[in-house]
Structure formats: C-alpha cells, structure tokens
Motif scaffolding. Structure first.
Motif, PDB file in Angstrom:
ATOM      1  N   THR A 176     -35.736  28.046 -17.874  1.00  0.00           N
ATOM      2  CA  THR A 176     -36.015  29.269 -18.806  1.00  0.00           C
ATOM      3  C   THR A 176     -35.367  30.343 -19.080  1.00  0.00           C
ATOM      4  OG1 THR A 176     -37.178  30.274 -16.903  1.00  0.00           O
ATOM      5  CG2 THR A 176     -38.531  28.794 -17.721  1.00  0.00           C
ATOM      6  N   THR A 225     -33.539  37.388 -13.750  1.00  0.00           N
ATOM      7  CA  THR A 225     -34.330  36.054 -14.131  1.00  0.00           C
ATOM      8  C   THR A 225     -35.675  36.501 -14.455  1.00  0.00           C
ATOM      9  OG1 THR A 225     -35.103  35.698 -11.944  1.00  0.00           O
ATOM     10  CG2 THR A 225     -33.169  34.711 -12.543  1.00  0.00           C
ATOM     11  N   SER A 226     -36.157  35.849 -15.685  1.00  0.00           N
ATOM     12  CA  SER A 226     -37.738  36.188 -15.994  1.00  0.00           C
ATOM     13  C   SER A 226     -38.528  35.720 -14.835  1.00  0.00           C
ATOM     14  CB  SER A 226     -37.921  35.585 -17.224  1.00  0.00           C
ATOM     15  OG  SER A 226     -37.773  33.946 -17.018  1.00  0.00           O
ATOM     16  N   GLN A 227     -39.961  35.967 -15.385  1.00  0.00           N
ATOM     17  CA  GLN A 227     -40.962  35.638 -14.454  1.00  0.00           C
ATOM     18  C   GLN A 227     -41.148  34.182 -14.337  1.00  0.00           C
ATOM     19  OE1 GLN A 227     -42.379  37.919 -12.678  1.00  0.00           O
ATOM     20  NE2 GLN A 227     -40.985  39.713 -13.463  1.00  0.00           N
ATOM     21  N   SER A 228     -40.429  33.410 -14.628  1.00  0.00           N
ATOM     22  CA  SER A 228     -40.438  32.071 -14.320  1.00  0.00           C
ATOM     23  C   SER A 228     -39.102  31.349 -14.450  1.00  0.00           C
ATOM     24  CB  SER A 228     -41.259  31.126 -15.658  1.00  0.00           C
ATOM     25  OG  SER A 228     -40.531  31.403 -17.010  1.00  0.00           O
ATOM     26  N   TRP A 235     -37.544  33.288  -9.541  1.00  0.00           N
ATOM     27  CA  TRP A 235     -38.166  34.201 -10.532  1.00  0.00           C
ATOM     28  C   TRP A 235     -38.386  35.734 -10.333  1.00  0.00           C
ATOM     29  CZ3 TRP A 235     -42.842  30.065  -9.901  1.00  0.00           C
ATOM     30  CH2 TRP A 235     -43.429  30.437  -8.406  1.00  0.00           C
ATOM     31  N   GLN A 248     -41.091  26.540  -6.725  1.00  0.00           N
ATOM     32  CA  GLN A 248     -39.855  26.187  -7.523  1.00  0.00           C
ATOM     33  C   GLN A 248     -39.055  25.315  -6.783  1.00  0.00           C
ATOM     34  OE1 GLN A 248     -38.319  30.218  -8.124  1.00  0.00           O
ATOM     35  NE2 GLN A 248     -38.748  29.794 -10.294  1.00  0.00           N
TER      36      GLN A 248
END
Length: 339
Positions: A36, A59-62, A79, A208
C-alpha cells in the motif's frame, strides 16, 4: 581587483559547499518490500528505493515497509507507523559504529545485522531498547506506551523507572513515558488489553505478514489471531459447549448385571427391584438335619404307624378271643349233644 577577489572567494565557497548535499543524501539501506503506501523524505517509497540518514519513514493505516541496511540489519515498519533513521556511522563496508533509529509511534520488527551489539540503539518515548544480537518486535502507542517482545537473543529496556532484561523467547516488557515499567514476563493475549488495541504487534498476531528474513516462523508467542479472536477483556473466548449427549445409566462402582441393557432408560430414583431374571438367585444352603432330631413329619408318621399297629393288635386280640369262645362253646355243646 577587489571585485575579482570577491568573485574568487564566492566561487571557492560554492566548490566547498557543493559536495555536502551529496554526502547528506548518501543511502544507508533500501526498501525490499512495500505494501500500500509508504513515504519517505523524498515522497512515496517503492521497492529498491534507497533510504538515507535522517530520513523519516511513515506508513499509512494499512501500509507495510521492509528495509535492509548496509550492515545486514533488517527493519519492518507496520501500519500507522513513523520512524526516523537518526544516526548511521560507518565502521567499514560490512558494519557500522552506530545505527540509531527513533520510533515515534507504530509497530516494528528488528533483526540485528553484522555490527557489534553496542552499535545499535532504538529510541522510544518511554525509553531505549539496547540490542544484544537480537530479533524482537516492539510497539509504540499514541501515548508513548512501549511494549517489547523478544524473539531470540537478548535485549534490555531502560527508561525513567529503571532497566529490565529480556533473555527468553516471548519475554515481554511494557513501559510508559512517566517511568512505569512492568517486570519481565512471558507475553500473552492480555497484552492487547494493556495496549488498548488489537492492532498492536500485528506481526505476532498474524494481521500483517512479513517475508524474507523478517518472516520468522514459530514466533507467534501464542498471540496468533488464527487460533481465536480476543474477547472484549483481551482473553480467549470461552470454548463452545458441546451438544448434550444422550443420558446413559448411572454407572455404580461394581459392574452392572448383564441383564441391564445400554438402551434401557435409567430411572431417577428406582425402588429396590427384584433380582434380575438373568441372574440366578443364590440362597444360602440349608443346614443338614441332625440325625438324632427327626423331622416333624417323620414323628407324625411314626405316631400314626404306632396307632395303627396298636389297633391291629387289638383286632387280632379280639379275633383270638372270639375264636377261643367258639371253641369253648363247641366243647361245651358236644357232651350235651351226646346225652
């Protein structure tokens, strides 16, 4: 002439200062896996994109990023994370004198490289993780609460409240910025309640997935979400009750008689039943009669026989008496007949 001197000084200054940006931008590692959205100082990071000293990685939330440093150290950034490569001082081509990162928030996995253990330092809002040739996961919450879970090797956490050693796999320490720190203990699923999030430590829970040398197998430490989702209190949900089994007869201590069948429904409080038909009744044998005490029936029979014998004797006596009287009469009548 003064103008030419001033121009020469300016040109020399430009020559001396021009290599500095290049040196500051020298890469210290590169991205080996990106999922992502992961960004650095220069924008989005892709696979094989170099990372540099003093660069801030988010990093993004995912999002998920895996990075390999020049000395072989591996770092996974999960994340919602933010980390800065604070120091990277070379020793030679295969090791470093100092590799320090600042973890502001999020979740991470660290695997040491070829440098000395003393070269590594990880700074968190609650304290410093000292690396001892090690692999471990750590999490930094929004309030700075920090949890460290050892995977192999050993590690030491030092904060305002003191230092704690982790020497066994799955050892865990939780510390807060105010100096509170737990004793070292084995991590369990209550860690999610302590940290206030089931998204903490996603590499151990399996939320993850990592690859390569970071995807260490057999190190879930009992936190795998695949086994069971955590309950509201952070513990495992209760086991599902099995279907009720058909009621079977109450089994007493001695074995049941053969006449009882498994299909016969049991009685709640059965009365004292007669002996089962298939089981013969065994009464104790009667004591033998003593020879000097005949049965009543024999005494009665002997009495009747004695009475009968006495009656026969009386009858025979009467018959002899009648016969003798007849003979006497004949003797008496004889002489009278001759006269």
């Amino acid at each position: 002439m003064p103008y030419s001197r001033a121009a020469a000084v300016a040109a020399l200054s430009m020559m001396l200062s021009s290599p500095l940006p290049t040196m500051a931008a020298e890469p210290v590692g590169e991205a080996v896996l990106i999922k992502t959205e992961v960004t650095g100082g220069g924008g989005p990071i892709a696979v094989d994109t170099p990372v540099h000293r003093d660069e801030k990685i988010k990093t993004s939330q995912s999002g998920l990023g895996q990075f390999l440093f020049r000395d072989g150290t591996k770092l996974a950034v999960g994340w919602g994370s933010s980390v800065t490569i604070d120091k990277f001082v070379y020793d030679d081509t295969s090791s470093v004198k100092n590799l320090t990162i600042k973890a502001a928030k999020g979740t991470f996995r660290w695997v040491s490289g070829n440098s000395k253990s003393s070269a590594y330092n990880i700074l968190t809002p609650a304290g410093t993780i000292g690396v001892r040739g090690t692999a471990f996961d750590f999490y930094v919450g929004p309030d700075g609460t920090t949890a460290v879970v050892l995977l192999n090797g050993s590690a030491r956490f030092c904060g305002a409240g003191g230092c704690k050693e982790m020497k066994r796999r799955c050892d865990c320490v939780v510390a807060k910025p105010n100096g509170q720190i737990t004793d070292t203990r084995r991590v369990d699923r209550n860690i999610f309640k302590t940290l206030g999030s089931t998204k903490a430590l996603p590499f151990l829970s399996g939320n993850q997935k990592l690859s390569g040398g970071l995807g260490i197998t057999g190190t879930g430490c009992g936190l795998s979400m695949a086994a069971a989702e955590p309950a509201d209190n952070g513990s495992l949900p209760p086991a599902r009750a099995p279907s009720p089994a058909p009621q079977s007869p109450r089994a007493p201590d001695p074995p049941a008689p053969q006449s009882l069948r498994a299909s016969d429904p049991p009685a709640a409080a059965p009365p004292d039943p007669p002996a089962p038909p298939a089981t013969p009744r065994t009464d104790p044998p009667s004591k033998p009669d003593k020879p000097d005490k005949p049965h009543h029936h024999d005494r009665h029979h002997d009495k009747d026989r004695h009475h009968h014998d006495r009656h026969d004797d009386d009858r025979r006596g009467r018959d002899r008496h009648d016969h003798d009287r007849g003979r006497d009469n004949r003797d008496d009548n004889g002489p009278r007949h001759n006269r």
